[in-house]
Design a protein around this motif. Structure first.
Motif, PDB file in Angstrom:
ATOM      1  N   LEU A  44      35.064  38.359  32.287  1.00 56.55           N
ATOM      2  CA  LEU A  44      36.973  38.801  31.448  1.00 56.55           C
ATOM      3  C   LEU A  44      37.667  37.700  31.120  1.00 56.55           C
ATOM      4  CD1 LEU A  44      38.031  39.789  36.037  1.00 56.55           C
ATOM      5  CD2 LEU A  44      38.556  41.191  33.758  1.00 56.55           C
ATOM      6  N   SER A  45      38.526  38.039  30.091  1.00 60.48           N
ATOM      7  CA  SER A  45      39.121  37.114  29.304  1.00 60.48           C
ATOM      8  C   SER A  45      39.950  35.664  30.589  1.00 60.48           C
ATOM      9  CB  SER A  45      40.789  37.541  28.655  1.00 60.48           C
ATOM     10  OG  SER A  45      41.630  37.950  29.569  1.00 60.48           O
ATOM     11  N   GLN A  46      40.090  34.756  30.066  1.00 62.30           N
ATOM     12  CA  GLN A  46      40.537  33.428  30.397  1.00 62.30           C
ATOM     13  C   GLN A  46      41.920  34.154  31.205  1.00 62.30           C
ATOM     14  OE1 GLN A  46      40.319  29.477  28.365  1.00 62.30           O
ATOM     15  NE2 GLN A  46      41.839  28.414  30.810  1.00 62.30           N
ATOM     16  N   HIS A  47      42.582  34.115  30.175  1.00 55.01           N
ATOM     17  CA  HIS A  47      44.084  34.169  30.850  1.00 55.01           C
ATOM     18  C   HIS A  47      43.972  35.303  32.358  1.00 55.01           C
ATOM     19  CE1 HIS A  47      47.919  36.660  31.137  1.00 55.01           C
ATOM     20  NE2 HIS A  47      47.406  37.669  30.865  1.00 55.01           N
ATOM     21  N   THR A  48      43.393  36.848  32.227  1.00 59.24           N
ATOM     22  CA  THR A  48      42.907  37.629  33.585  1.00 59.24           C
ATOM     23  C   THR A  48      42.139  36.997  34.690  1.00 59.24           C
ATOM     24  OG1 THR A  48      42.814  39.535  31.677  1.00 59.24           O
ATOM     25  CG2 THR A  48      42.030  40.120  34.402  1.00 59.24           C
ATOM     26  N   PHE A 175      45.352  44.506  44.175  1.00 60.41           N
ATOM     27  CA  PHE A 175      46.510  43.314  43.139  1.00 60.41           C
ATOM     28  C   PHE A 175      45.910  44.298  41.682  1.00 60.41           C
ATOM     29  CE2 PHE A 175      44.663  40.192  40.106  1.00 60.41           C
ATOM     30  CZ  PHE A 175      45.265  39.722  40.256  1.00 60.41           C
ATOM     31  N   LEU A 176      44.098  44.529  41.465  1.00 57.16           N
ATOM     32  CA  LEU A 176      43.859  45.100  39.779  1.00 57.16           C
ATOM     33  C   LEU A 176      44.538  46.150  40.492  1.00 57.16           C
ATOM     34  CD1 LEU A 176      40.117  43.945  41.544  1.00 57.16           C
ATOM     35  CD2 LEU A 176      41.759  42.817  40.075  1.00 57.16           C
ATOM     36  N   LEU A 177      44.949  47.010  41.245  1.00 54.08           N
ATOM     37  CA  LEU A 177      45.650  48.645  40.906  1.00 54.08           C
ATOM     38  C   LEU A 177      47.074  48.378  39.624  1.00 54.08           C
ATOM     39  CD1 LEU A 177      43.616  50.536  43.531  1.00 54.08           C
ATOM     40  CD2 LEU A 177      43.649  50.820  41.194  1.00 54.08           C
ATOM     41  N   ASN A 178      47.403  47.171  40.773  1.00 49.18           N
ATOM     42  CA  ASN A 178      49.329  47.591  40.216  1.00 49.18           C
ATOM     43  C   ASN A 178      49.643  46.015  40.042  1.00 49.18           C
ATOM     44  OD1 ASN A 178      49.530  49.502  41.677  1.00 49.18           O
ATOM     45  ND2 ASN A 178      49.046  48.949  43.681  1.00 49.18           N
ATOM     46  N   ASP A 184      43.833  43.607  28.218  1.00 47.77           N
ATOM     47  CA  ASP A 184      43.405  44.292  26.946  1.00 47.77           C
ATOM     48  C   ASP A 184      42.552  45.299  27.221  1.00 47.77           C
ATOM     49  OD1 ASP A 184      40.925  42.929  27.309  1.00 47.77           O
ATOM     50  OD2 ASP A 184      41.200  41.639  25.685  1.00 47.77           O
ATOM     51  N   GLU A 185      42.508  45.793  26.759  1.00 52.62           N
ATOM     52  CA  GLU A 185      41.228  47.148  26.562  1.00 52.62           C
ATOM     53  C   GLU A 185      39.868  46.550  27.660  1.00 52.62           C
ATOM     54  OE1 GLU A 185      39.427  51.395  24.661  1.00 52.62           O
ATOM     55  OE2 GLU A 185      40.905  49.280  23.015  1.00 52.62           O
ATOM     56  N   ARG A 186      39.026  45.718  27.468  1.00 51.97           N
ATOM     57  CA  ARG A 186      37.745  45.354  27.843  1.00 51.97           C
ATOM     58  C   ARG A 186      38.269  44.354  29.232  1.00 51.97           C
ATOM     59  NH1 ARG A 186      34.827  39.341  25.986  1.00 51.97           N
ATOM     60  NH2 ARG A 186      37.123  38.622  27.526  1.00 51.97           N
ATOM     61  N   ASP A 187      39.587  44.177  28.910  1.00 53.06           N
ATOM     62  CA  ASP A 187      39.210  43.567  30.485  1.00 53.06           C
ATOM     63  C   ASP A 187      39.620  44.664  31.228  1.00 53.06           C
ATOM     64  OD1 ASP A 187      39.402  41.162  29.917  1.00 53.06           O
ATOM     65  OD2 ASP A 187      40.932  40.178  29.605  1.00 53.06           O
ATOM     66  N   THR A 188      40.731  45.867  31.683  1.00 54.53           N
ATOM     67  CA  THR A 188      41.117  46.800  31.708  1.00 54.53           C
ATOM     68  C   THR A 188      39.437  48.030  32.162  1.00 54.53           C
ATOM     69  OG1 THR A 188      43.024  47.337  31.138  1.00 54.53           O
ATOM     70  CG2 THR A 188      41.780  48.830  31.951  1.00 54.53           C
ATOM     71  N   CYS A 189      38.007  47.742  30.941  1.00 59.37           N
ATOM     72  CA  CYS A 189      37.439  48.541  31.770  1.00 59.37           C
ATOM     73  C   CYS A 189      36.969  47.953  32.661  1.00 59.37           C
ATOM     74  CB  CYS A 189      36.612  48.504  29.944  1.00 59.37           C
ATOM     75  SG  CYS A 189      37.205  50.035  28.826  1.00 59.37           S
ATOM     76  N   ILE A 190      36.168  46.695  32.867  1.00 60.14           N
ATOM     77  CA  ILE A 190      35.506  45.513  33.359  1.00 60.14           C
ATOM     78  C   ILE A 190      36.179  45.170  34.878  1.00 60.14           C
ATOM     79  CG2 ILE A 190      35.599  43.185  34.107  1.00 60.14           C
ATOM     80  CD1 ILE A 190      35.019  42.239  31.213  1.00 60.14           C
ATOM     81  N   ILE A 191      37.744  45.258  34.699  1.00 59.05           N
ATOM     82  CA  ILE A 191      38.487  45.749  35.848  1.00 59.05           C
ATOM     83  C   ILE A 191      38.369  47.180  36.955  1.00 59.05           C
ATOM     84  CG2 ILE A 191      41.000  46.066  37.285  1.00 59.05           C
ATOM     85  CD1 ILE A 191      42.124  43.594  34.840  1.00 59.05           C
ATOM     86  N   ASN A 192      38.577  47.901  36.045  1.00 58.10           N
ATOM     87  CA  ASN A 192      37.834  49.288  36.732  1.00 58.10           C
ATOM     88  C   ASN A 192      36.132  49.684  37.590  1.00 58.10           C
ATOM     89  OD1 ASN A 192      40.550  50.790  35.667  1.00 58.10           O
ATOM     90  ND2 ASN A 192      39.709  51.491  33.322  1.00 58.10           N
ATOM     91  N   ASP A 193      35.328  49.039  36.669  1.00 58.21           N
ATOM     92  CA  ASP A 193      34.212  48.808  37.165  1.00 58.21           C
ATOM     93  C   ASP A 193      34.474  48.085  38.480  1.00 58.21           C
ATOM     94  OD1 ASP A 193      32.241  50.060  35.381  1.00 58.21           O
ATOM     95  OD2 ASP A 193      31.634  48.234  34.422  1.00 58.21           O
TER      96      ASP A 193
END
Length: 266
Positions: A44-48, A175-178, A184-193
């Motif tokens: 994940l990015s440092q922001h996330t 938390f991850l869902l809401n 960004d798009e990459r972080d979203t894909c990682i979070i979905n995993d």
């Protein structure tokens, strides 16, 4: 591998003389959950990452860059009934270390003696004692018991632990869902995993909450149903309970109810 497991394409494995799907085996090992979630945290990015850590510790935090993740490090313990202790993982940031003890969503619970041994091992190790320590007990938490134990831990190691928290996996999924913002798009894909992996362990990962339910545009309630029309008029003598119930309904619904009621009073 996770995708194959999620889609029942990972094959089977022999365990105690029995052939089991990898999906079933995966769900019985908390270490697989630990690795799957936090390997992806590393990407994940440092922001996330900051958002995730801030959520885990219930405080806005920026601990600097993530330098390393240590999985199941083993520490020797002196003057203890056990010769060693093995925390699940340590997130090593520039400005602090985060010790996380993981339990599965269902199964074994957290316990104070294990927390105490792990924190003590890091405090007595010069590789870790020179940085702030944050502690998280994730999964297997009973707030009625563990809140007091967490307070005790922070008191015992007040000169070492900066902050500590307990939480369950359902809170992480929510938390991850809401609540994870600005991904960004990459972080979203990682979070979905990560969400999919947590879901394998029986955690509810449907993106539904009460506010969404209340705001949904459902059709107005209507009692013009064939089965309801067959109710005997003689059984509808006391309308007071129904009138009381309808006081909280919207005007369209009230009109439907009144029309239905009037048709039986004629």
């Amino acid at each position: 591998m996770l995708t194959a497991i999620l889609n029942n394409k990972a094959g089977r494995i022999e365990q105690a003389g029995e052939s089991l799907p990898w999906r079933d085996v995966f769900k019985t090992y908390e270490d697989l959950l630990t690795a799957t979630v936090f390997e992806r945290f590393n990407y994940l990015s440092q922001h996330t990452q900051n958002q995730f850590i801030s959520f885990l510790l219930k405080s806005p935090l920026d601990l600097g860059h993530l330098l390393n993740i240590e999985y199941w490090p083993r520490f020797s313990i002196e003057n203890n009934s056990q010769s060693s202790v093995e925390p699940d993982l340590i997130l090593c940031f520039e400005n602090a270390n985060v010790l996380i003890e993981v339990k599965p969503p269902s199964g074994g619970g957290q316990y104070y003696a294990q927390w105490e041994r792990e924190v003590s091992a890091l405090k007595n190790n010069p590789l870790y004692s020179n940085k702030k320590l944050y502690f998280v007990a994730l999964g297997g938490v009973n707030e009625a018991i563990h809140n007091d134990e967490l307070t005790k831990l922070k008191g015992e190691f007040s000169d070492f632990i900066t902050q500590a928290n307990i939480l369950n996996w359902q809170q992480v999924a929510s938390f991850l869902l809401n609540d994870c913002q600005g991904c960004d798009e990459r972080d979203t894909c990682i979070i979905n995993d990560i969400i999919a992996a947590i879901g394998l362990y029986g955690v509810n990962t449907l993106n539904l909450n009460w506010q969404q339910f209340k705001s949904h545009n459902f059709k107005p309630l209507c009692l013009q149903h064939n089965n309801l029309q067959q109710v005997s008029k003689s059984s509808l003598k006391d309308w007071q309970p129904l009138a009381k119930f309808t006081s909280s309904l919207n005007q369209n619904t009230l009109n439907n109810l009144r029309s239905w009621k009037n048709s039986y009073e004629q």
